[in-house]
Motif scaffolding. Sequence first.
Motif, PDB file in Angstrom:
ATOM      1  N   LEU A  25      23.093  53.771  40.640  1.00 45.56           N
ATOM      2  CA  LEU A  25      24.346  53.229  40.002  1.00 45.56           C
ATOM      3  C   LEU A  25      24.712  53.222  38.655  1.00 45.56           C
ATOM      4  O   LEU A  25      25.681  53.187  38.188  1.00 45.56           O
ATOM      5  CB  LEU A  25      24.267  51.581  40.666  1.00 45.56           C
ATOM      6  CG  LEU A  25      24.720  51.484  42.133  1.00 45.56           C
ATOM      7  CD1 LEU A  25      24.505  50.135  42.401  1.00 45.56           C
ATOM      8  CD2 LEU A  25      26.026  52.082  42.378  1.00 45.56           C
TER       9      LEU A  25
ATOM     10  N   ILE B 188      33.445  56.392  39.071  1.00 46.38           N
ATOM     11  CA  ILE B 188      32.756  55.666  39.998  1.00 46.38           C
ATOM     12  C   ILE B 188      31.180  55.957  40.019  1.00 46.38           C
ATOM     13  O   ILE B 188      30.857  57.274  39.828  1.00 46.38           O
ATOM     14  CB  ILE B 188      33.284  56.132  41.409  1.00 46.38           C
ATOM     15  CG1 ILE B 188      34.709  56.027  41.530  1.00 46.38           C
ATOM     16  CG2 ILE B 188      32.374  55.253  42.777  1.00 46.38           C
ATOM     17  CD1 ILE B 188      35.356  56.546  42.626  1.00 46.38           C
TER      18      ILE B 188
ATOM     19  N   GLN C 188      28.248  54.128  44.563  1.00 46.87           N
ATOM     20  CA  GLN C 188      29.014  53.054  44.864  1.00 46.87           C
ATOM     21  C   GLN C 188      30.034  53.297  46.071  1.00 46.87           C
ATOM     22  O   GLN C 188      30.545  54.262  46.177  1.00 46.87           O
ATOM     23  CB  GLN C 188      29.799  52.637  43.637  1.00 46.87           C
ATOM     24  CG  GLN C 188      30.747  51.212  43.607  1.00 46.87           C
ATOM     25  CD  GLN C 188      31.127  50.976  42.141  1.00 46.87           C
ATOM     26  OE1 GLN C 188      32.144  51.671  41.602  1.00 46.87           O
ATOM     27  NE2 GLN C 188      30.668  49.929  41.730  1.00 46.87           N
TER      28      GLN C 188
ATOM     29  N   VAL D  12      33.650  52.292  46.917  1.00 42.63           N
ATOM     30  CA  VAL D  12      34.837  51.877  46.622  1.00 42.63           C
ATOM     31  C   VAL D  12      35.983  52.048  47.651  1.00 42.63           C
ATOM     32  O   VAL D  12      36.140  52.997  48.082  1.00 42.63           O
ATOM     33  CB  VAL D  12      35.373  52.761  45.168  1.00 42.63           C
ATOM     34  CG1 VAL D  12      36.836  52.396  44.770  1.00 42.63           C
ATOM     35  CG2 VAL D  12      34.340  52.699  44.128  1.00 42.63           C
TER      36      VAL D  12
ATOM     37  N   ASP E  30      32.100  47.803  47.630  1.00 46.83           N
ATOM     38  CA  ASP E  30      31.584  46.984  46.621  1.00 46.83           C
ATOM     39  C   ASP E  30      32.793  46.833  45.688  1.00 46.83           C
ATOM     40  O   ASP E  30      32.366  45.927  44.556  1.00 46.83           O
ATOM     41  CB  ASP E  30      30.449  48.010  45.812  1.00 46.83           C
ATOM     42  CG  ASP E  30      29.478  48.340  46.774  1.00 46.83           C
ATOM     43  OD1 ASP E  30      28.965  47.501  47.825  1.00 46.83           O
ATOM     44  OD2 ASP E  30      29.199  49.696  46.979  1.00 46.83           O
ATOM     45  N   ARG E  31      33.821  47.571  45.534  1.00 49.87           N
ATOM     46  CA  ARG E  31      34.835  47.600  44.600  1.00 49.87           C
ATOM     47  C   ARG E  31      35.848  47.954  45.196  1.00 49.87           C
ATOM     48  O   ARG E  31      36.020  48.882  45.912  1.00 49.87           O
ATOM     49  CB  ARG E  31      34.393  48.195  43.470  1.00 49.87           C
ATOM     50  CG  ARG E  31      35.265  48.768  42.219  1.00 49.87           C
ATOM     51  CD  ARG E  31      34.712  49.728  41.335  1.00 49.87           C
ATOM     52  NE  ARG E  31      35.783  50.420  40.378  1.00 49.87           N
ATOM     53  CZ  ARG E  31      35.379  51.456  39.700  1.00 49.87           C
ATOM     54  NH1 ARG E  31      34.314  51.981  39.928  1.00 49.87           N
ATOM     55  NH2 ARG E  31      36.044  51.814  38.747  1.00 49.87           N
TER      56      ARG E  31
ATOM     57  N   ASP F 299      41.447  46.517  39.570  1.00 49.13           N
ATOM     58  CA  ASP F 299      39.910  47.165  39.400  1.00 49.13           C
ATOM     59  C   ASP F 299      38.891  45.781  39.550  1.00 49.13           C
ATOM     60  O   ASP F 299      38.769  45.544  38.437  1.00 49.13           O
ATOM     61  CB  ASP F 299      39.768  48.223  38.673  1.00 49.13           C
ATOM     62  CG  ASP F 299      38.489  48.797  38.822  1.00 49.13           C
ATOM     63  OD1 ASP F 299      37.661  48.561  39.423  1.00 49.13           O
ATOM     64  OD2 ASP F 299      38.269  49.616  38.225  1.00 49.13           O
ATOM     65  N   ILE F 300      38.598  45.667  40.811  1.00 49.90           N
ATOM     66  CA  ILE F 300      37.797  44.385  40.851  1.00 49.90           C
ATOM     67  C   ILE F 300      36.465  44.703  41.805  1.00 49.90           C
ATOM     68  O   ILE F 300      36.665  45.621  42.769  1.00 49.90           O
ATOM     69  CB  ILE F 300      38.366  43.334  41.719  1.00 49.90           C
ATOM     70  CG1 ILE F 300      38.762  43.603  42.889  1.00 49.90           C
ATOM     71  CG2 ILE F 300      39.816  42.649  40.871  1.00 49.90           C
ATOM     72  CD1 ILE F 300      39.510  42.087  43.848  1.00 49.90           C
ATOM     73  N   THR F 301      35.553  43.947  41.351  1.00 49.80           N
ATOM     74  CA  THR F 301      34.142  44.004  42.011  1.00 49.80           C
ATOM     75  C   THR F 301      34.098  42.943  43.095  1.00 49.80           C
ATOM     76  O   THR F 301      34.641  41.762  42.709  1.00 49.80           O
ATOM     77  CB  THR F 301      33.083  43.788  41.142  1.00 49.80           C
ATOM     78  OG1 THR F 301      33.087  44.843  39.910  1.00 49.80           O
ATOM     79  CG2 THR F 301      31.693  43.669  41.784  1.00 49.80           C
TER      80      THR F 301
ATOM     81  N   ASP G 271      31.904  40.588  44.860  1.00 52.25           N
ATOM     82  CA  ASP G 271      30.427  40.421  44.389  1.00 52.25           C
ATOM     83  C   ASP G 271      29.877  39.346  45.378  1.00 52.25           C
ATOM     84  O   ASP G 271      29.655  38.071  45.328  1.00 52.25           O
ATOM     85  CB  ASP G 271      30.602  39.358  42.920  1.00 52.25           C
ATOM     86  CG  ASP G 271      29.166  39.096  42.602  1.00 52.25           C
ATOM     87  OD1 ASP G 271      28.191  39.622  42.921  1.00 52.25           O
ATOM     88  OD2 ASP G 271      29.014  38.256  41.531  1.00 52.25           O
TER      89      ASP G 271
ATOM     90  N   TYR H 107      39.606  36.707  47.255  1.00 49.61           N
ATOM     91  CA  TYR H 107      39.632  38.075  46.879  1.00 49.61           C
ATOM     92  C   TYR H 107      40.963  38.758  47.785  1.00 49.61           C
ATOM     93  O   TYR H 107      41.745  39.362  47.416  1.00 49.61           O
ATOM     94  CB  TYR H 107      38.709  39.305  47.478  1.00 49.61           C
ATOM     95  CG  TYR H 107      37.327  38.728  46.737  1.00 49.61           C
ATOM     96  CD1 TYR H 107      37.183  39.397  45.463  1.00 49.61           C
ATOM     97  CD2 TYR H 107      36.275  38.063  47.227  1.00 49.61           C
ATOM     98  CE1 TYR H 107      35.967  39.250  44.682  1.00 49.61           C
ATOM     99  CE2 TYR H 107      34.968  38.141  46.223  1.00 49.61           C
ATOM    100  CZ  TYR H 107      34.875  38.545  44.963  1.00 49.61           C
ATOM    101  OH  TYR H 107      33.733  38.313  44.217  1.00 49.61           O
TER     102      TYR H 107
END
Length: 248
Positions: free
Chosen positions: A8, A35, A39, A41, A198-199, A211-213, A215, A230
């Motif tokens: 990563l 990226i 990951q 996405v 993951d994102r 653009d959010i993770t 978590d 979310y």
Amino acid sequence: MATLTEQLTRTSVRVDKLTRRYGDRIILDGIDLEIPSGQFVALLGRSGSGKSTLLRALAGLDHGVKGSGRLSVPARVSVAFQDSRLLPWKRVADNVILGAAGSRDAKARTNTTLAEVGLAGRGHDWPNQLSGGEQQRAALARALVNDPELLLADEPFGALDALTRIKMHELLRDLVQRHRPTVLLVTHDVDEAIVLADRVVVLDQGVISEDITIDLPHPRPYGDQHLADYRIHLLRALGVGPGAKADE
């Protein structure tokens, strides 16, 4: 073998000031995106926001389209589409082996990957002998048989019924854990995005608006209350619900 943390730290995909036009209409307007390797996405956006255009650019499938900017992707890239695109005149194994073209152990890879997607012993079947979900399993096998560094998936579960889609989500996460590709999944489904990725990146009128993770650990079952915030945030970004961004 590199650890996931090490993977990563490397950049798998880099997009710099990417612009794409169809006639006078700007579809992608100066997109910047990185990226990291490994990951997962999810790319969300309303119809016409540029999701599939970005995916096609990364896949090298937009020859002749007007645009500018720079793209960097790994050497081994595979694409999975909404329909399986299996060749009806080839048996299942012969369809899957197309993804391993040039590999010395292509036949062994094909048999192993068919088993991974739950189609062991089905290689001699014709595509029309498979259900819709099984056809998508075969398409995933074809996309993963050569261990791609980048998997691009353009709404691969959009045509499936709800129960089959959930099973395919579980399968995809399992396959990603085994093969460790970087994944860019185009979807309209907010729940699909937050359960799998993951994102999450949101495209709006050709630009990245969110653009959010995510978590949260996997697995993430549908209905998990930890996903609610979310979901609300992303629905608002897509123009749905109280507090949503209004169209101009």
